[in-house]
Design a protein around this motif. Structure first.
Motif, short mmCIF file in Angstrom:
data_model
loop_
_atom_site.label_atom_id
_atom_site.label_comp_id
_atom_site.label_asym_id
_atom_site.label_seq_id
_atom_site.Cartn_x
_atom_site.Cartn_y
_atom_site.Cartn_z
N ALA A 223 -1.62 -1.72 14.38
CA ALA A 223 -1.41 -2.88 13.52
C ALA A 223 -0.89 -2.48 12.15
CB ALA A 223 -2.71 -3.67 13.39
N PHE A 224 0.18 -3.12 11.71
CA PHE A 224 0.80 -2.86 10.41
C PHE A 224 1.20 -1.39 10.25
CE2 PHE A 224 -1.68 -6.72 9.65
CZ PHE A 224 -0.72 -7.52 9.04
N GLY A 225 1.58 -0.76 11.34
CA GLY A 225 2.01 0.63 11.31
C GLY A 225 1.01 1.55 11.97
N ASP A 226 1.49 2.44 12.84
CA ASP A 226 0.58 3.35 13.52
C ASP A 226 0.20 4.52 12.61
OD1 ASP A 226 2.80 5.00 13.50
OD2 ASP A 226 3.12 4.93 15.67
N VAL B 281 -4.59 3.31 0.39
CA VAL B 281 -4.67 2.56 1.64
C VAL B 281 -4.04 3.36 2.78
CG1 VAL B 281 -3.87 0.49 2.83
CG2 VAL B 281 -4.81 0.32 0.54
N ALA B 282 -2.92 4.03 2.51
CA ALA B 282 -2.29 4.85 3.55
C ALA B 282 -3.19 6.00 3.96
CB ALA B 282 -0.94 5.38 3.05
N GLN B 283 -3.85 6.64 3.00
CA GLN B 283 -4.79 7.72 3.32
C GLN B 283 -5.93 7.22 4.20
OE1 GLN B 283 -5.87 9.02 -0.58
NE2 GLN B 283 -4.05 10.27 -0.87
N ALA B 284 -6.47 6.05 3.81
CA ALA B 284 -7.56 5.47 4.61
C ALA B 284 -7.08 5.13 6.01
CB ALA B 284 -8.10 4.23 3.91
N ARG B 285 -5.86 4.61 6.10
CA ARG B 285 -5.35 4.21 7.41
C ARG B 285 -5.13 5.41 8.34
NH1 ARG B 285 -4.29 3.13 11.58
NH2 ARG B 285 -3.24 1.33 12.50
N VAL B 286 -4.73 6.55 7.76
CA VAL B 286 -4.59 7.76 8.57
C VAL B 286 -5.94 8.18 9.13
CG1 VAL B 286 -4.05 10.23 8.51
CG2 VAL B 286 -2.50 8.59 7.44
N GLN B 287 -6.97 8.22 8.28
CA GLN B 287 -8.30 8.60 8.74
C GLN B 287 -8.83 7.62 9.77
OE1 GLN B 287 -10.36 11.42 8.05
NE2 GLN B 287 -11.26 10.46 9.85
N LEU B 288 -8.62 6.32 9.52
CA LEU B 288 -9.10 5.32 10.48
C LEU B 288 -8.38 5.44 11.81
CD1 LEU B 288 -11.22 2.99 10.26
CD2 LEU B 288 -10.65 4.09 8.10
N GLN C 235 6.74 -8.61 11.22
CA GLN C 235 7.21 -7.48 12.02
C GLN C 235 8.51 -7.80 12.75
OE1 GLN C 235 4.09 -5.40 14.07
NE2 GLN C 235 5.48 -4.55 15.60
N GLU C 236 9.44 -6.82 12.74
CA GLU C 236 10.71 -6.95 13.45
C GLU C 236 10.95 -5.71 14.29
OE1 GLU C 236 13.95 -7.99 10.94
OE2 GLU C 236 12.90 -9.68 10.01
N ARG C 237 11.77 -5.85 15.32
CA ARG C 237 11.96 -4.77 16.29
C ARG C 237 12.54 -3.50 15.67
NH1 ARG C 237 12.89 -9.29 19.58
NH2 ARG C 237 11.56 -9.29 21.45
N LEU D 45 8.74 -8.67 -2.50
CA LEU D 45 8.34 -7.46 -1.79
C LEU D 45 7.03 -6.89 -2.32
CD1 LEU D 45 8.90 -5.36 0.35
CD2 LEU D 45 10.32 -4.11 -1.30
N GLU D 46 6.85 -6.85 -3.63
CA GLU D 46 5.60 -6.30 -4.16
C GLU D 46 4.41 -7.13 -3.71
OE1 GLU D 46 5.57 -5.57 -8.32
OE2 GLU D 46 7.27 -4.17 -8.26
N ARG D 47 4.57 -8.44 -3.71
CA ARG D 47 3.49 -9.31 -3.23
C ARG D 47 3.23 -9.08 -1.74
NH1 ARG D 47 -0.54 -12.32 -5.46
NH2 ARG D 47 0.91 -12.81 -7.16
N LEU D 48 4.29 -8.88 -0.96
CA LEU D 48 4.13 -8.61 0.47
C LEU D 48 3.41 -7.28 0.68
CD1 LEU D 48 4.73 -9.24 3.45
CD2 LEU D 48 6.97 -8.16 3.14
N GLU D 49 3.78 -6.25 -0.07
CA GLU D 49 3.10 -4.96 0.05
C GLU D 49 1.63 -5.08 -0.26
OE1 GLU D 49 6.80 -1.90 -1.02
OE2 GLU D 49 5.44 -2.60 -2.60
N HIS D 50 1.30 -5.86 -1.30
CA HIS D 50 -0.11 -6.04 -1.65
C HIS D 50 -0.86 -6.74 -0.52
CE1 HIS D 50 -3.32 -7.88 -4.51
NE2 HIS D 50 -3.71 -6.70 -4.06
N ALA D 51 -0.25 -7.78 0.05
CA ALA D 51 -0.91 -8.51 1.14
C ALA D 51 -1.11 -7.62 2.36
CB ALA D 51 -0.09 -9.74 1.51
N VAL D 52 -0.12 -6.78 2.67
CA VAL D 52 -0.25 -5.86 3.80
C VAL D 52 -1.34 -4.84 3.52
CG1 VAL D 52 0.93 -4.01 5.07
CG2 VAL D 52 2.07 -6.20 4.70
N ASP D 53 -1.46 -4.36 2.30
CA ASP D 53 -2.54 -3.44 1.96
C ASP D 53 -3.90 -4.11 2.12
OD1 ASP D 53 -0.81 -1.39 1.48
OD2 ASP D 53 -0.87 -1.55 -0.71
N ILE D 54 -4.00 -5.37 1.74
CA ILE D 54 -5.24 -6.12 1.96
C ILE D 54 -5.55 -6.19 3.45
CG2 ILE D 54 -6.25 -8.44 1.85
CD1 ILE D 54 -4.78 -8.80 -0.84
N ALA D 55 -4.53 -6.46 4.26
CA ALA D 55 -4.73 -6.51 5.71
C ALA D 55 -5.13 -5.15 6.27
CB ALA D 55 -3.47 -7.01 6.40
#
Length: 375
Positions: A352-355, A306-313, A124-126, A221-231
């Motif tokens: 965490a990892f985006g609101d 994952v984005a859909q789930a994160r919105v509901q969560l 994460q960066e400012r 980047l693709e590997r980072l996106e996958h790891a963030v989705d796992i998180a």
């Protein structure tokens, strides 16, 4: 489709629940929070259970388990309000190190699995606003290796970690998908500014000034996106565990607290609020399952799910947390009561990892021709 868990998965859940009940009562969490939120000892205990190596391949000393097992562990750790950066260090980092050269994997993965090393993702960066393709941190070759210059913020347990996985731009401009590398930077090469977080844990800002770095992948980047989705899927499961326990505590309180000679649980207005909170919890649970089961899908399908789930969560965590605290009344916000700590943790997870608003934008960008219907 069979959604029943296997006997081994149930046994894993029960083992974690027993440890939580025996070794991590609220009093311990409260003591850790008041002492500054240090969690390295808790990480060691999780490692003794084998949980630090849950996602590490068996060839590297781990258990080699998959997303469903990780989801069950996260639910139980959430239910117990366990104080450790488990999702970041035990799930996201091994997924990133899987792309590293064998020598680098051999250097870190066995130590992660046995708990002797704590490695966390520092992405994460400012100015990035949670966008993974806009790191201002830069990496350049120097001699036979690499050095990194830049700043990362709100790194979980940043002052307790032994090393960090750091995304940095090697080439190209902000917003370009190519040219983002992944590196391991040891803590000794980093200027660390630690601080406590609102939920009683710890985080730190990191400053790299030509810090020596070991390359994981030059185009990561693709590997980072996958790891963030796992998180994110892990956060969803932890949120379900937190809400499940907080709602149970609230129902217990309503059945105990009396007004006008009767338990306040008999008041219809409060019963309706509990029903609404329960509905949000079950919606969140189903979307947590959905995100977990989509982690192996193609990238576009996985990222949308994952984005859909994160919105509901995000919506559920805010609603359930606020309703439960309000139904408790004044005691719900006191530091000595466990419910306030569950609410704080839910509030921090929502960022965490985006609101929620960020992930709503992610869903919108991926709706394509679905006319706003989640499919």
């Amino acid at each position: 489709m069979d959604f029943d868990f296997t006997d081994d998965q149930q046994a894993l859940r029960e083992a974690v629940r027993r440890w939580v009940d025996k070794g991590f009562a609220f009093e311990r969490r409260h003591t850790l929070a008041k002492a500054g939120g240090h969690s390295r000892a808790v990480w060691g205990e999780l490692a003794e259970l084998g949980l630090a190596g849950l996602a590490v391949p068996e060839s590297q000393g781990g258990l080699g388990f998959g997303p469903v097992e990780a989801m069950l562990v996260n639910e139980e750790l959430g239910r117990g309000l366990v104080h450790a950066p488990w999702t970041n260090a035990a799930l996201a980092v091994p997924a990133l190190l899987a792309a590293a050269p064998e020598a680098l994997q051999g250097e870190w993965l066995p130590r992660i699995a046995d708990g002797s090393a704590l490695v966390v993702l520092a992405q994460q960066e400012r100015a990035a606003r949670w966008a993974l393709d806009r790191p201002a941190t830069r990496a350049e070759r120097r001699g036979d290796g690499w050095v990194i210059t830049g700043t990362k913020i709100v790194v979980p347990a940043g002052d307790e970690a032994d090393a960090f996985v750091v995304p940095a731009r090697i080439a190209g401009a902000d917003g370009e998908r190519a040219g983002i590398g992944l590196f391991v930077v040891e803590a000794g090469a980093t200027a660390i500014t630690p601080y406590p977080t609102q939920d009683g844990a710890r985080a730190a800002d990191l400053r790299f000034d030509a810090a020596p770095a070991a390359l994981i992948a030059e185009d990561g980047l693709e590997r980072l996106e996958h790891a963030v989705d796992i998180a994110l899927a892990g956060i969803a499961a932890e949120g379900v565990g937190l809400m499940d326990r907080l709602l149970a505590m609230t129902v217990e309180y309503l059945n105990t607290r009396r007004q006008f000679g009767v338990p306040i649980a008999s008041f219809q207005a409060l019963r309706h609020r509990v029903a609404d909170a329960k509905m949000q919890l079950e919606l969140a649970r189903s979307m947590s399952y959905y995100a977990t089961l989509k982690l192996g899908a193609p990238a576009a399908e996985r990222r949308r799910a994952v984005a859909q789930a994160r919105v509901q969560l995000g919506q559920a965590m805010r609603f359930v947390g606020q309703q439960c605290i309000q139904m408790h009344g004044g005691i719900g916000v006191t530091d000595e009561y466990a419910g306030s700590h569950y609410f704080k943790r839910l509030t921090v997870l929502e960022l965490a990892f985006g609101d929620t608003l960020h992930h709503l934008g992610e869903v919108s960008a991926r709706m394509e021709d679905t006319a706003g219907v989640f499919v």
